[in-house]
Design a protein around this motif. Structure first.
Motif, short mmCIF file in Angstrom:
data_model
loop_
_atom_site.label_atom_id
_atom_site.label_comp_id
_atom_site.label_asym_id
_atom_site.label_seq_id
_atom_site.Cartn_x
_atom_site.Cartn_y
_atom_site.Cartn_z
N ASN A 167 2.05 1.99 -3.27
CA ASN A 167 0.99 2.10 -4.28
C ASN A 167 0.92 0.88 -5.20
N GLN A 168 1.14 -0.32 -4.61
CA GLN A 168 1.17 -1.54 -5.39
C GLN A 168 0.13 -2.56 -4.90
N ILE A 191 0.84 -1.21 0.00
CA ILE A 191 0.00 0.00 0.00
C ILE A 191 0.87 1.25 0.00
N ASN A 200 -5.02 0.43 -2.49
CA ASN A 200 -4.10 1.57 -2.40
C ASN A 200 -4.73 2.79 -1.73
N ASN A 201 -5.99 3.04 -2.02
CA ASN A 201 -6.67 4.22 -1.48
C ASN A 201 -7.78 3.85 -0.51
#
Length: 457
Positions: free
Chosen positions: A428-429, A425, A434-435
């Motif tokens: 961003n993987q 996370i 991720n969000n």
């Protein structure tokens, strides 16, 4: 000389004083004639001085007093200097005569907002206020009791405040800015000065809303360990509390020390695994003929002797004529050297092996594209954005078992070389997560309940 200056018009005096060299200004200060200068012209004179000249002026008690009585555009001189000339303000604060005019500085502090004070270097101002209290003009404890009234927690909070004050972790100026007991608790425990109301829910200047009972009950020494790394502000307090209630102290420190932020080899392999699968899944929907399907053996058998059929070429790695010829020869060899009843299974095994080797080769090539992860580090802004939606009241109500399972879910075995979800996370993987970390944390109690029921059934 002073009479000559007083007879000048304001414009003439301004022009003169801006052009006069420093040695003449110093002479005027030393000769002590400036007391006779009109207050308007004295104001112009003072505004023209540099730091060294002001330092000289502050050695004269009468001139120093005259400076403190100046006002510019109806604002007191201290407030004007706080906005435009902080270095000059510091010289006034450092003067040995400042203690004789402490009421001016106390009034200045009272009228300044917390945000404005935070923009100043308050070291010397703090020393001045300390002199005021420590010389016996007012007892700190009595002052605070008078200010807040009677609270059951007062003794404990005061003792904490006073211990940190003596150790230099807090400053005494806070006494003049703290308006409520909740503000006193917050500052004493976490060193964050906020204008809070006496309500059950507290709203910090960052917009963070927190139940007052959490501020009162949480162990300040644990949160302070996190804030020592993140800094002391309302935002760092928010992040520290969310980290602490979600991950506990030890794991929060590991997060802040980047134990879960660098992409390890195992994490890169994990990313490669699911990103490659996702990529090939999409590719397969449009190119099913290149993968195993129900009638593929029959189609391959019918294409072995048909050189115009592209079936075999599509199964190869590079889809070249040479690779197609090589595969055709291998299949012909199977037909030639295999019993008739075993041909179907042999061809099937060959096709599966061919596809698997092709996909494994492509997967390794895909891994070579994943190279930009090694230097990721966490910081306050990253964590603030990541945890912005975490409901502190909800998470603080989780039992130890739920927190343990949440940490296992996000941090895995907690080893620094693992491929845990939080690591993905932060880089961003983690695809859909991720969000969504805040939502996952807020709803984990229900996720955990479902998981437990699934294990039991």
């Amino acid at each position: 000389m002073i009479e000559y200056l007083n007879n000048m018009s304001s414009n003439e005096f301004l022009k003169y004083i801006r052009s006069v060299p420093s040695n003449i200004k110093k002479d005027l200060i030393i000769k002590n004639d400036l007391d006779k200068l009109s207050i308007e012209k004295f104001g112009f004179f003072f505004q023209s001085l540099n730091v060294e000249e002001v330092r000289l002026l502050t050695e004269n008690p009468s001139l120093y007093a005259k400076v403190l009585n100046l006002s510019i555009n109806s604002k007191g001189i201290l407030h004007v200097l706080a906005l435009y000339k902080k270095d000059i303000l510091n010289e006034l604060i450092k003067s040995k005569y400042a203690i004789n005019h402490v009421d001016k500085f106390l009034s200045f502090i009272d009228k300044m907002s917390i945000m404005q004070l935070n923009e100043l270097d308050i070291t010397d101002l703090n020393s001045l206020v300390e002199d005021y209290f420590y010389e016996g003009k007012m007892d700190i404890k009595s002052y605070l009791k008078y200010k807040f009234g009677s609270y059951d927690e007062f003794e404990d909070i005061f003792n904490l405040y006073y211990a940190k004050l003596k150790n230099g972790k807090l400053n005494i100026i806070s006494l003049l800015k703290i308006k409520t007991f909740n503000s006193f608790i917050l500052y004493s425990k976490f060193g964050v000065l906020e204008d809070l109301k006496e309500t059950e829910y507290l709203t910090l200047s960052s917009g963070f809303v927190i139940p007052a009972n959490i501020i009162k009950s949480v162990k300040d020494r644990h949160i302070n360990k996190l804030m020592d790394i993140l800094g002391y502000s309302s935002i760092s307090l928010e992040v520290s509390l969310k980290l602490y209630y979600t991950f506990g102290l030890d794991n929060s420190l590991k997060i802040l020390n980047n134990k879960f932020s660098y992409m390890t080899d195992s994490a890169i392999l994990r990313v490669n695994d699911y990103t490659f699968k996702d990529q090939r899944r999409e590719y397969r929907t449009k190119n099913q003929h290149e993968f195993y399907y129900h009638k593929i053996v029959d189609d391959v058998l019918s294409s072995i002797y048909d050189e115009n059929n592209s079936m075999l070429r599509n199964l190869t790695m590079d889809k070249s004529v040479e690779s197609e010829k090589k595969l055709r020869l291998e299949l012909l060899n199977i037909l030639k050297n295999t019993e008739k009843e075993e041909i179907y299974d042999k061809i099937k095994d060959k096709i599966i092996d061919l596809i698997n080797k092709r996909e494994e080769t492509l997967k390794k090539e895909h891994l070579n594209t994943l190279t930009n992860f090694k230097n990721k580090k966490v910081d306050l802004n990253t964590l603030y954005d990541l945890l912005k939606g975490v409901d502190i009241e909800k998470v603080s109500s989780y039992d130890l078992d739920t927190i343990k399972n949440l940490n296992l879910f996000l941090l895995g075995n907690c080893k620094t070389n693992n491929d845990c979800l939080l690591r993905l996370i932060l880089n961003n993987q983690a695809m859909g997560l991720n969000n969504s970390l805040s939502k996952l944390i807020n709803d984990f109690k229900y996720i955990d309940i479902v998981a437990k029921k699934s294990k039991m059934s």
